[in-house]
Design an enzyme around this catalytic site. Structure first.
Site, PDB file in Angstrom:
ATOM      1  N   GLY A  51      13.276  -9.488 -22.350  1.00  0.00           N
ATOM      2  CA  GLY A  51      14.541 -10.190 -22.524  1.00  0.00           C
ATOM      3  C   GLY A  51      14.364 -11.659 -22.225  1.00  0.00           C
ATOM      4  N   CYS A  78       7.396  -6.747 -20.071  1.00  0.00           N
ATOM      5  CA  CYS A  78       7.719  -8.173 -19.947  1.00  0.00           C
ATOM      6  C   CYS A  78       8.787  -8.396 -18.869  1.00  0.00           C
ATOM      7  CB  CYS A  78       8.120  -8.713 -21.322  1.00  0.00           C
ATOM      8  SG  CYS A  78       8.088 -10.506 -21.406  1.00  0.00           S
ATOM      9  N   TYR A  79       9.990  -8.779 -19.258  1.00  0.00           N
ATOM     10  CA  TYR A  79      11.073  -8.932 -18.277  1.00  0.00           C
ATOM     11  C   TYR A  79      11.214  -7.658 -17.442  1.00  0.00           C
ATOM     12  CZ  TYR A  79      15.876  -9.481 -16.511  1.00  0.00           C
ATOM     13  OH  TYR A  79      16.983  -9.570 -15.711  1.00  0.00           O
ATOM     14  N   HIS A 164       3.529  -6.961 -25.062  1.00  0.00           N
ATOM     15  CA  HIS A 164       4.443  -6.141 -25.861  1.00  0.00           C
ATOM     16  C   HIS A 164       3.656  -5.098 -26.648  1.00  0.00           C
ATOM     17  CE1 HIS A 164       8.218  -8.284 -25.164  1.00  0.00           C
ATOM     18  NE2 HIS A 164       7.433  -9.347 -24.986  1.00  0.00           N
ATOM     19  N   GLU A 166       4.694  -2.717 -28.325  1.00  0.00           N
ATOM     20  CA  GLU A 166       5.440  -2.191 -29.479  1.00  0.00           C
ATOM     21  C   GLU A 166       5.217  -2.976 -30.769  1.00  0.00           C
ATOM     22  OE1 GLU A 166       6.642  -3.648 -26.810  1.00  0.00           O
ATOM     23  OE2 GLU A 166       8.272  -5.054 -27.266  1.00  0.00           O
ATOM     24  N   ASP A 221      20.442   7.165 -48.246  1.00  0.00           N
ATOM     25  CA  ASP A 221      21.182   7.760 -47.124  1.00  0.00           C
ATOM     26  C   ASP A 221      22.202   8.790 -47.590  1.00  0.00           C
ATOM     27  OD1 ASP A 221      19.729   5.944 -45.673  1.00  0.00           O
ATOM     28  OD2 ASP A 221      21.369   4.506 -45.487  1.00  0.00           O
ATOM     29  N   LYS A 363      16.297   4.575 -40.414  1.00  0.00           N
ATOM     30  CA  LYS A 363      16.102   4.740 -41.854  1.00  0.00           C
ATOM     31  C   LYS A 363      14.826   5.544 -42.183  1.00  0.00           C
ATOM     32  CE  LYS A 363      17.426   3.075 -46.013  1.00  0.00           C
ATOM     33  NZ  LYS A 363      18.818   2.903 -46.439  1.00  0.00           N
TER      34      LYS A 363
END
Ligand code: XMP
Length: 507
Positions: A51, A78-79, A164, A166, A221, A363
């Site tokens: 963040g 991180c944060y 990070h 991710e 969808d 999605k």
């Protein structure tokens, strides 16, 4: 499940998706969610996101009091790592300078890095740094610039990483996340098959023997939802497909084919092209066109919905996805979800209960379900197509003649993308018919034809986009084919503007 507490990182959703890709169910909650709210998700592990704040700013968001005393495994990113360090008695300080970009872990050790040998590239973005650890914690990774790139708690299941894991710029980041899930003992049963079974059971339990109405658009969808509902409740489903006459070549037929499993009685196709074209007559303002299409859609759909409601239909199904629902620190979420969903706007006297089976899906997960449910590939992997359809791809007034020209040209472009295996490499591709005519020459004669714009973009979130570097030979072939087969078009141009400043559509 894994609860991800969002402290405002731009990557929070990515963390949630990565965890799901590792087949563990994940939920995003605001960083400051109450302990009760968090525990209601029955978490097996907690991830604290990054963040923009500094932990030593007293007003920075903090997780609920008591969270760290629950004995749950925690991964702070991180944060999140800085919070862990500070909250448990360590120290965080403003680093001399910001560490940003690719960094190499020159040393790493222990089970969080199990199976990973040698130097590891990870993505860094921080200006605060952990300078003293809580009691009993250990440093388990460092970079050239940062002696505390990852830390481990004595419990062996709680960690902090300054990088990070991710993002794609951390090529082995997924392995780190997977090691954490393993150490935390998180259940890894979130497979498409399991999701499908769960959704079907939930729908049956909720709907019982009631009837359900669904509007299908031809997009992935709503088509997937139609097949899912059909599988779950069979003929209790009525799907309504409004053909507004602004679809691409062959699209209606394609949708009818794909939804054949519903059975003829359960798919109502309403041909309202006349009504839409009439309403669009003489209108050239883009926003006005959008409003008209939206309004006419509701009119047509309302008429169908009213009939069904009178026949005792109780539920209205919608393909709302998780990104529309997430209550993140960014402030989006359930509160403003209605504003951009398709079938809002029904009059208040027409009452349905809302059924949103995809509320917790991304999605990609809908696409996986679509595969299991047998949705044909061209619809499953289709680019997004705007609700107002070709009305906003004909600049100026929409006429049947122009629709016909655009349909043929668009079909040549899109078919060629498929033939050249380029369709899946771009996020969206489209043709735009401009009102401009330009001079050309055919044989010995001067011609005077429309200018057609081609556009193809790469994007992850459609908020920003880069124009696609399609091969010149490909563009050459498409331009030749279009001008040969659609003589009303005299000139083909390729749009090389990114977003921003341009939008993806031309209107
Ligand atoms: P823009 O043109 O704003 O498009 O860069 C971003 C994405 O949104 C789609 N789009 C729409 N979708 N109704 C829709 O349902 C609309 O009025 C509309 N306008 C743009 C566009 O196709 C792209 O995917």
């Amino acid at each position: 499940s894994v609860v991800i507490l969002d402290f405002g990182s731009q990557y929070t959703r990515l963390i949630a998706r990565r965890v799901r890709e590792l087949r563990a169910y994940s939920v995003i909650l605001p960083g400051t969610a109450s302990l009760e709210r968090i525990l209601a998700e029955q978490p097996q592990a907690i991830i604290l996101s990054g963040g923009p704040n500094s932990v030593f700013d007293p007003s920075s968001p903090k997780p609920a009091e008591g969270l760290l005393e629950q004995g749950l495994p925690v991964l702070g990113i991180c944060y999140g790592m800085q919070y862990l360090a500070q909250a448990l008695g360590g120290r965080v300080e403003r680093a001399g300078r910001r560490e940003y970009g690719k960094a190499v872990l020159t040393r790493h050790e222990g089970p969080l890095f199990a199976g990973l040998e040698g130097e590891l590239q990870m993505w860094m973005s921080h200006s605060d740094a952990v300078t003293a650890l809580p009691e009993g914690w250990k440093v388990i990774a460092e970079t050239e610039e940062n002696p505390v790139a990852a830390i481990a708690a004595p419990d062996g299941r709680t960690f902090g990483v300054q990088f990070h894991p991710e993002v794609v710029h951390s090529p082995k980041g997924m392995a780190v996340l997977e090691n954490f899930l393993e150490l935390a003992g998180v259940r890894r049963d979130w497979t498409p098959e399991h999701t499908l079974e769960t959704l079907i059971a939930d729908i049956r339990a909720k709907v019982g023997s009631d009837r359900v109405l669904l509007a299908v658009s031809g997009g992935v969808d709503s088509s997937t939802l139609a097949l899912l509902l059909s599988r779950a409740i069979g003929s209790q489903l009525t799907a309504v497909f409004v053909d507004h006459g602004l679809l691409r070549l062959g699209e209606r037929h394609e949708v009818e084919q794909a939804l054949r499993p519903l059975g003829d009685e359960n798919l109502r196709v309403v041909d309202a092209s006349e009504q839409f074209l009439q309403a669009l007559k003489g209108v050239s303002d883009p926003e006005e066109k959008r409003k008209i299409v939206g309004r006419e859609f509701i009119r047509v759909f309302e008429a169908e919905a009213r009939k069904l409601s009178q026949e005792g239909c109780r539920w209205l199904a919608q393909g709302t996805l998780y990104p529309d629902v997430i209550e993140s620190a960014g402030g989006e979420g359930a509160a403003n979800i209605k504003s951009h969903h398709n079938v809002g706007g029904l009059p208040p006297d027409l009452k349905f209960e809302l059924l949103e089976p995809f509320r917790y899906l991304f999605k990609d997960e809908v696409r996986e379900l679509a595969l299991l449910l047998g949705l044909p590939e061209p619809i499953r992997m289709r680019h997004p197509f705007p609700g107002p359809g070709l009305a906003i791809r004909i600049l100026g007034e929409v006429t049947p003649h122009k629709l016909d020209i655009l349909r043929r040209a668009d079909d040549i472009f899109i078919s060629a993308l498929r033939e050249w295996n380029l369709y899946d490499s771009v996020s969206q591709a489209l043709a735009v018919l401009t009102p401009m005519q330009s001079v050309g020459v055919i044989g010995d004669e001067r011609s005077y034809g429309y200018v057609l714009g081609l556009r193809a973009v790469s994007t992850v979130d459609f908020m920003t986009a880069d124009w696609a570097r399609l091969p010149l030979d490909f563009l050459d072939e498409v331009a030749r084919k279009i001008t040969r087969q659609v003589p009303e078009i005299g000139r083909v141009v390729y749009d090389i503007t990114s977003k921003p400043p341009a939008t993806i559509e031309w209107e």
